[in-house]
Scaffold this motif. Sequence first.
Motif, PDB file in Angstrom:
ATOM      1  N   GLY A 135      12.789   0.724  -1.772  1.00 19.76           N
ATOM      2  CA  GLY A 135      13.064   1.717  -0.745  1.00 19.76           C
ATOM      3  C   GLY A 135      12.695   1.208   0.626  1.00 19.76           C
ATOM      4  O   GLY A 135      11.978   0.214   0.780  1.00 19.76           O
ATOM      5  N   THR A 136      13.179   1.899   1.641  1.00 19.68           N
ATOM      6  CA  THR A 136      12.892   1.560   3.032  1.00 19.68           C
ATOM      7  C   THR A 136      12.073   2.684   3.644  1.00 19.68           C
ATOM      8  O   THR A 136      12.439   3.857   3.544  1.00 19.68           O
ATOM      9  N   MET A 137      10.958   2.324   4.270  1.00 22.36           N
ATOM     10  CA  MET A 137      10.113   3.321   4.917  1.00 22.36           C
ATOM     11  C   MET A 137      10.776   3.798   6.202  1.00 22.36           C
ATOM     12  O   MET A 137      11.148   2.989   7.058  1.00 22.36           O
ATOM     13  N   GLU A 138      10.937   5.101   6.328  1.00 25.08           N
ATOM     14  CA  GLU A 138      11.625   5.666   7.483  1.00 25.08           C
ATOM     15  C   GLU A 138      10.860   5.398   8.778  1.00 25.08           C
ATOM     16  O   GLU A 138      11.459   5.176   9.829  1.00 25.08           O
ATOM     17  N   SER A 139       9.545   5.380   8.728  1.00 22.94           N
ATOM     18  CA  SER A 139       8.728   5.253   9.935  1.00 22.94           C
ATOM     19  C   SER A 139       8.745   3.846  10.509  1.00 22.94           C
ATOM     20  O   SER A 139       8.737   3.662  11.725  1.00 22.94           O
ATOM     21  N   LEU A 186       9.412   9.891   4.557  1.00 24.56           N
ATOM     22  CA  LEU A 186      10.504   9.652   3.621  1.00 24.56           C
ATOM     23  C   LEU A 186      10.641   8.178   3.273  1.00 24.56           C
ATOM     24  O   LEU A 186      10.308   7.292   4.058  1.00 24.56           O
ATOM     25  N   LEU A 187      11.167   7.949   2.087  1.00 25.08           N
ATOM     26  CA  LEU A 187      11.676   6.646   1.684  1.00 25.08           C
ATOM     27  C   LEU A 187      13.186   6.783   1.573  1.00 25.08           C
ATOM     28  O   LEU A 187      13.687   7.625   0.826  1.00 25.08           O
ATOM     29  N   LYS A 221       0.828  -1.202   0.000  1.00 28.38           N
ATOM     30  CA  LYS A 221       0.000   0.000   0.000  1.00 28.38           C
ATOM     31  C   LYS A 221       0.861   1.250   0.000  1.00 28.38           C
ATOM     32  O   LYS A 221       0.495   2.264  -0.593  1.00 28.38           O
ATOM     33  N   ARG A 222       2.004   1.195   0.684  1.00 24.33           N
ATOM     34  CA  ARG A 222       2.918   2.345   0.673  1.00 24.33           C
ATOM     35  C   ARG A 222       3.490   2.553  -0.715  1.00 24.33           C
ATOM     36  O   ARG A 222       3.700   3.690  -1.156  1.00 24.33           O
ATOM     37  N   ALA A 223       3.725   1.465  -1.433  1.00 28.62           N
ATOM     38  CA  ALA A 223       4.298   1.577  -2.767  1.00 28.62           C
ATOM     39  C   ALA A 223       3.343   2.247  -3.747  1.00 28.62           C
ATOM     40  O   ALA A 223       3.773   2.803  -4.759  1.00 28.62           O
ATOM     41  N   GLU A 224       2.040   2.216  -3.454  1.00 24.46           N
ATOM     42  CA  GLU A 224       1.076   2.834  -4.352  1.00 24.46           C
ATOM     43  C   GLU A 224       1.151   4.358  -4.330  1.00 24.46           C
ATOM     44  O   GLU A 224       0.571   5.018  -5.183  1.00 24.46           O
ATOM     45  N   THR A 225       1.850   4.927  -3.344  1.00 26.76           N
ATOM     46  CA  THR A 225       2.011   6.380  -3.270  1.00 26.76           C
ATOM     47  C   THR A 225       3.332   6.830  -3.888  1.00 26.76           C
ATOM     48  O   THR A 225       3.763   7.948  -3.664  1.00 26.76           O
ATOM     49  N   ILE A 226       3.976   5.956  -4.645  1.00 23.14           N
ATOM     50  CA  ILE A 226       5.174   6.303  -5.409  1.00 23.14           C
ATOM     51  C   ILE A 226       4.759   6.485  -6.865  1.00 23.14           C
ATOM     52  O   ILE A 226       4.110   5.613  -7.445  1.00 23.14           O
ATOM     53  N   ALA A 255      10.817   1.079   8.947  1.00 23.55           N
ATOM     54  CA  ALA A 255      12.007   0.343   8.487  1.00 23.55           C
ATOM     55  C   ALA A 255      11.648  -0.854   7.624  1.00 23.55           C
ATOM     56  O   ALA A 255      12.508  -1.692   7.349  1.00 23.55           O
ATOM     57  N   ALA A 256      10.401  -0.951   7.185  1.00 20.89           N
ATOM     58  CA  ALA A 256      10.001  -2.016   6.273  1.00 20.89           C
ATOM     59  C   ALA A 256      10.336  -1.602   4.845  1.00 20.89           C
ATOM     60  O   ALA A 256      10.325  -0.418   4.502  1.00 20.89           O
ATOM     61  N   THR A 257      10.664  -2.582   4.022  1.00 15.15           N
ATOM     62  CA  THR A 257      11.002  -2.299   2.636  1.00 15.15           C
ATOM     63  C   THR A 257       9.749  -2.377   1.774  1.00 15.15           C
ATOM     64  O   THR A 257       8.824  -3.146   2.043  1.00 15.15           O
ATOM     65  N   CYS A 258       9.708  -1.562   0.752  1.00 14.90           N
ATOM     66  CA  CYS A 258       8.593  -1.591  -0.190  1.00 14.90           C
ATOM     67  C   CYS A 258       9.153  -1.513  -1.604  1.00 14.90           C
ATOM     68  O   CYS A 258      10.286  -1.080  -1.826  1.00 14.90           O
TER      69      CYS A 258
END
Length: 336
Positions: A263-267, A184-185, A151-156, A269-272
């Motif tokens: 990328g790695t989610m700053e909040s 941030l990513l 879901k985070r990747a959909e905002t890229i 630390a999971a990768t997307c």
Amino acid sequence: MKDQIHRVASKDGHNNVKIDNVEGMIKLFLHDIWTTVVDMKWRYKITLFASTFVMTWFVFGVVFYLIGLRNGDFDADQSSNHTACVMNVETLTGAYLFSLETQTTIGYGFRHISEECPLAILALVVQLVFTGLAEIFVTGAFLAKLARPKKRAETIKFSQSAVVCKRGGAWCLMVRVANMRNSLLIQCQLSGKLLSPYVTQEGEKTLIHQASLDFNLDCSDECPFLLMPLTFCHLLDDSSPLAGLTAANLPTREFELLVTLNGTMESTAATCQSRTSYVPQEILWGYEFKPVLFNTPGGKLAADFNFFDKVQMCDEPSTVQNNSEKLQLEEKYRQE
């Protein structure tokens, strides 16, 4: 009429490869039931979530009803010293309500189990253990789907087109990427796979041959974070799988460029991972991206996404034919 473009991946990164004629597909999916449930579409997952509760209430309601039926709790001519297995349960509906109260822990009051019926006690213990595990599994899968990095990747956001223009005197293939969230990513890496038909030296024809393309930020090797829209470059040199690509032969080439951002989610630390693809019709030769960053009166940078997919012709500087002409131009500039 143009031929239909066949893609391995769609523009939004979804897989376009259909898996068909796999023997024992259902068995394979059941072996990995966790991934199967997590990958379910939301409408199926919500149905599974609701039906897990309803079905377990009903199944164990039937069990308690059969136990009462076996014990003679529903007979009209009961003796005065007869003790029912489940008190105040005389119908299947009552047994269903007792099962619901048991599983949701809102009892016991009007309906309750008797101490003199070991079979009912055993059924009660089995229900609590079984339904507890089932609820943990379904609820965990429900939350796992909500928290997936997908879901985070959909905002890229990727640019709709890729462009080819000169950078540092060399032709470069460029793709623009942006992060649509304020979070941030970090440790972002953009990589590419060139998918094209290929014929080996032995004459074997393969429909899809994969070759790797390296993308760097502004022709550097740094690993950036997506704070603002960035342009990633791939140098079209002799070592590139796209070596020999020109403006003339680009429309006739047959390939698909699959671009992947890790990328790695700053909040958390999971990768997307986010993907898109480009076909030759979506690569513009001799163009560059229009600026998307502008200064604001408040001293901040603003990213105007109205210009995110806009391109313009490359501005190629005039070529000085010889040193004497170059010196004349420099002298004229000093005099001015």
